[in-house]
Write a protein that holds these residues in place. Structure first.
Motif, PDB file in Angstrom:
ATOM      1  N   ASP A 189       0.814  -1.212   0.000  1.00 26.53           N
ATOM      2  CA  ASP A 189       0.000   0.000   0.000  1.00 26.53           C
ATOM      3  C   ASP A 189       0.849   1.264   0.000  1.00 26.53           C
ATOM      4  O   ASP A 189       0.327   2.372   0.093  1.00 26.53           O
ATOM      5  N   GLY A 231       3.912   1.133   7.521  1.00 26.31           N
ATOM      6  CA  GLY A 231       3.511   0.234   8.586  1.00 26.31           C
ATOM      7  C   GLY A 231       3.333   0.917   9.922  1.00 26.31           C
ATOM      8  O   GLY A 231       3.236   0.257  10.946  1.00 26.31           O
ATOM      9  N   GLY A 232       3.288   2.243   9.935  1.00 29.00           N
ATOM     10  CA  GLY A 232       3.086   2.934  11.196  1.00 29.00           C
ATOM     11  C   GLY A 232       4.331   3.003  12.057  1.00 29.00           C
ATOM     12  O   GLY A 232       4.261   3.427  13.210  1.00 29.00           O
ATOM     13  N   TRP A 268       2.817  -6.933   9.219  1.00 30.15           N
ATOM     14  CA  TRP A 268       1.465  -6.663   8.749  1.00 30.15           C
ATOM     15  C   TRP A 268       0.519  -7.803   9.125  1.00 30.15           C
ATOM     16  O   TRP A 268       0.912  -8.962   9.169  1.00 30.15           O
ATOM     17  N   HIS A 276      -6.014  -8.962   5.948  1.00 33.55           N
ATOM     18  CA  HIS A 276      -7.437  -9.221   6.178  1.00 33.55           C
ATOM     19  C   HIS A 276      -7.804 -10.583   5.597  1.00 33.55           C
ATOM     20  O   HIS A 276      -7.423 -10.913   4.466  1.00 33.55           O
ATOM     21  N   ALA A 296      -6.419  -6.487   1.914  1.00 34.18           N
ATOM     22  CA  ALA A 296      -6.107  -5.289   2.684  1.00 34.18           C
ATOM     23  C   ALA A 296      -5.159  -5.668   3.817  1.00 34.18           C
ATOM     24  O   ALA A 296      -5.173  -6.813   4.289  1.00 34.18           O
ATOM     25  N   VAL A 297      -4.332  -4.698   4.233  1.00 31.24           N
ATOM     26  CA  VAL A 297      -3.356  -4.966   5.280  1.00 31.24           C
ATOM     27  C   VAL A 297      -3.529  -3.976   6.422  1.00 31.24           C
ATOM     28  O   VAL A 297      -4.078  -2.881   6.248  1.00 31.24           O
ATOM     29  N   LEU A 298      -3.070  -4.393   7.592  1.00 32.68           N
ATOM     30  CA  LEU A 298      -3.150  -3.580   8.806  1.00 32.68           C
ATOM     31  C   LEU A 298      -1.795  -3.638   9.500  1.00 32.68           C
ATOM     32  O   LEU A 298      -1.274  -4.737   9.725  1.00 32.68           O
ATOM     33  N   PRO A 299      -1.199  -2.491   9.837  1.00 32.50           N
ATOM     34  CA  PRO A 299       0.095  -2.536  10.529  1.00 32.50           C
ATOM     35  C   PRO A 299      -0.043  -3.204  11.897  1.00 32.50           C
ATOM     36  O   PRO A 299      -1.014  -2.982  12.614  1.00 32.50           O
ATOM     37  N   GLU A 300       0.933  -4.027  12.252  1.00 33.05           N
ATOM     38  CA  GLU A 300       0.983  -4.642  13.577  1.00 33.05           C
ATOM     39  C   GLU A 300       1.892  -3.805  14.479  1.00 33.05           C
ATOM     40  O   GLU A 300       2.896  -3.249  14.025  1.00 33.05           O
TER      41      GLU A 300
END
Length: 477
Positions: free
Chosen positions: A48, A52-53, A215, A218, A223-227
């Motif tokens: 994306d 990754g935050g 990451w 989902h 879709a990805v979400l930062p860990e």
């Protein structure tokens, strides 16, 4: 390596990345102690374009063999090597209770205070899988500043020594044990005693650029979400380390053959032996001393897998074939089990390792040479062979029966005391003694009370129960 083998390895890695929906994956194969193949798929930014935050800019582009990933529970094998070093130096015994080296809370059950070092190494202590408090992998470690604070209200889940029950808590205690006996943080001990001798300069407690961001993918959407990236404090020995494929290949080579600067081959072989009886008559997975064991493709592999939020890791070795495989990914889930074993299997099938060439060893002791050849346990025929290092190998003729190797036992002054100690098989730990008559000639071998003679039931030897005076009989024509 053959082009067709390299293509097959890349295809397997690409299939793992695509099928597991992994942002990135990197793999490698070790043969004969050196890295012979590396490959990578995907991008480090999760696809994306974000960072990754973590801050500090995007970690984009493809991973390389020098990209750090969190390796999770492979950390445990590093800790186990440190504990085995302490054992080999005589600073502890694997049978020592935990309370002999650490301050254990007085209000926990006495059974927990008497858990042994070996039980902690092999996950057979019966301890709870996790420490008290919230999910430790996503919780800052300052919440648990002391080892005593790791225990919950019910620290024991099973009787000690009875079964394998994986415990992250147990390895946090082993890390504290290393720190106590060395007088330094466990990761500093690891750096000085293992990482630096092996040239592992990119294995660290905290990430150092370039490193992959973790990451979560989902389950039902692309879709990805930062860990989050948490420093786990006292729980770090259970899964905190970061490393690279390059460094883990060095570690895999060490685990396969040993390195006298770190840990010898015999101690590593001890780590690869199943420490607790399998719960099924036929097992595919087991656990040694800090080492997972796996049956795959007709071979027994040793290594470890690892996971932390945002990361998965896999390392397997086949010491008998001088092969190893490593796979790292930056996703919370999606890496198939034993992915590194799959890479190893491709090479073993397409390019099987050549056996070491036979060569004459060092000069043999004439007295030991005189012991070689056939021996008999009652009517059963065995053969005794002399191996390098004055090791003796006793095996049944034809291959069916009890076989063991024996190394010379050390006396009080460090020299041999004239006996041998079993290394494996039925006679592991048992004493082999050469018994001589009054004239100095060899009478028989005594192996844990079993008498081995040069002739079947030799009447001249002290065979328990005696030998019938009429001797062997056969039907007359």
């Amino acid at each position: 390596m053959l082009p067709t083998t390299r293509r097959a390895l890349l295809h397997r890695l690409a299939t793992v990345q695509s099928g597991g929906r992994l942002p990135s994956v990197v793999g490698a194969v070790v043969r004969d102690g050196r890295t012979v193949w590396t490959g990578a798929r995907g991008t480090l930014d999760g696809g994306d374009g974000g960072d990754g935050g973590y801050g500090g800019g995007a970690a984009a582009g493809a991973p390389t063999a020098d990209t750090q990933y969190r390796i999770g529970s492979i950390t445990k094998t590093f800790v186990a090597v440190l504990v085995m070093r302490l054992r080999d130096e005589g600073l502890l015994d694997l049978a020592d209770p935990l309370g002999a080296h650490l301050d254990v809370p007085a209000d926990i059950p006495v059974e927990a205070r008497s858990l042994t070092v070996a039980q902690l190494l092999s996950h057979s202590a019966g301890l709870a899988a996790e420490p008290r408090g919230p999910w430790w992998e996503r919780t800052p470690g300052e919440l648990r500043p002391e080892p005593a604070d790791l225990f919950g209200e019910r620290p024991l889940r099973h009787p000690a020594g009875r079964r394998h029950h994986y415990s992250n808590l147990g390895y946090a205690l082993l890390g504290a044990l290393v720190a106590r006996l060395r007088g330094a943080p466990w990761d500093a001990v690891l750096r000085a005693e293992v990482l630096e001798p092996l040239g592992m300069r990119r294995t660290t407690l905290r990430p150092v650029e370039p490193y992959a961001r973790g990451w979560a993918v989902h389950p039902w959407a692309d879709a990805v979400l930062p860990e989050p990236l948490a420093d786990t404090g006292r729980m770090a020995p259970a899964g905190q380390l970061w490393s690279t494929v390059d460094d883990l290949c060095r570690f895999a080579a060490f685990l396969s053959a040993g390195d006298t600067r770190v840990l010898g081959a015999e101690s590593l072989a001890e780590m690869r032996a199943p420490a607790v009886a399998p719960e099924a008559a036929s097992w595919e997975r087991s656990y040694g001393l800090g080492t997972q064991l796996l049956r795959s493709g007709g071979r027994l592999l040793a290594g470890h897998s690892g996971s932390m939020p945002g990361f998965l890791a896999d390392l397997w070795t086949a010491p008998g074939e001088r092969l190893a495989g490593v796979v790292l990914a930056n996703a919370t889930s999606g890496l198939p089990p034993a992915s590194a074993a799959g890479l190893l299997g491709i090479v073993a099938e397409r390019e099987p390792s050549l056996p070491e060439p036979w060569r004459a060893r060092s000069a043999a002791d004439p007295e030991l040479l005189a012991l070689t050849g056939p021996w008999y346990w009652g009517p059963a025929a065995f053969v005794l062979r002399l191996c390098e290092g004055r090791v003796l190998e006793l095996a049944p003729v034809g291959g069916a029966g009890r076989a063991s190797r024996f190394r010379p036992a050390a006396g009080a002054d460090g020299d041999g005391d004239g006996t041998w100690t079993g290394l494996d098989g039925y006679y592991a730990g048992e004493t082999l003694r050469v018994v001589r008559g009054a004239d100095g000639s060899v009478s028989h071998l005594d192996l844990g009370t079993f008498v081995f003679t040069r002739r079947p039931y030799d009447p001249a030897a002290p065979v328990p129960g005696g030998v019938a005076p009429e001797g062997w009989r056969a039907d007359a024509e």
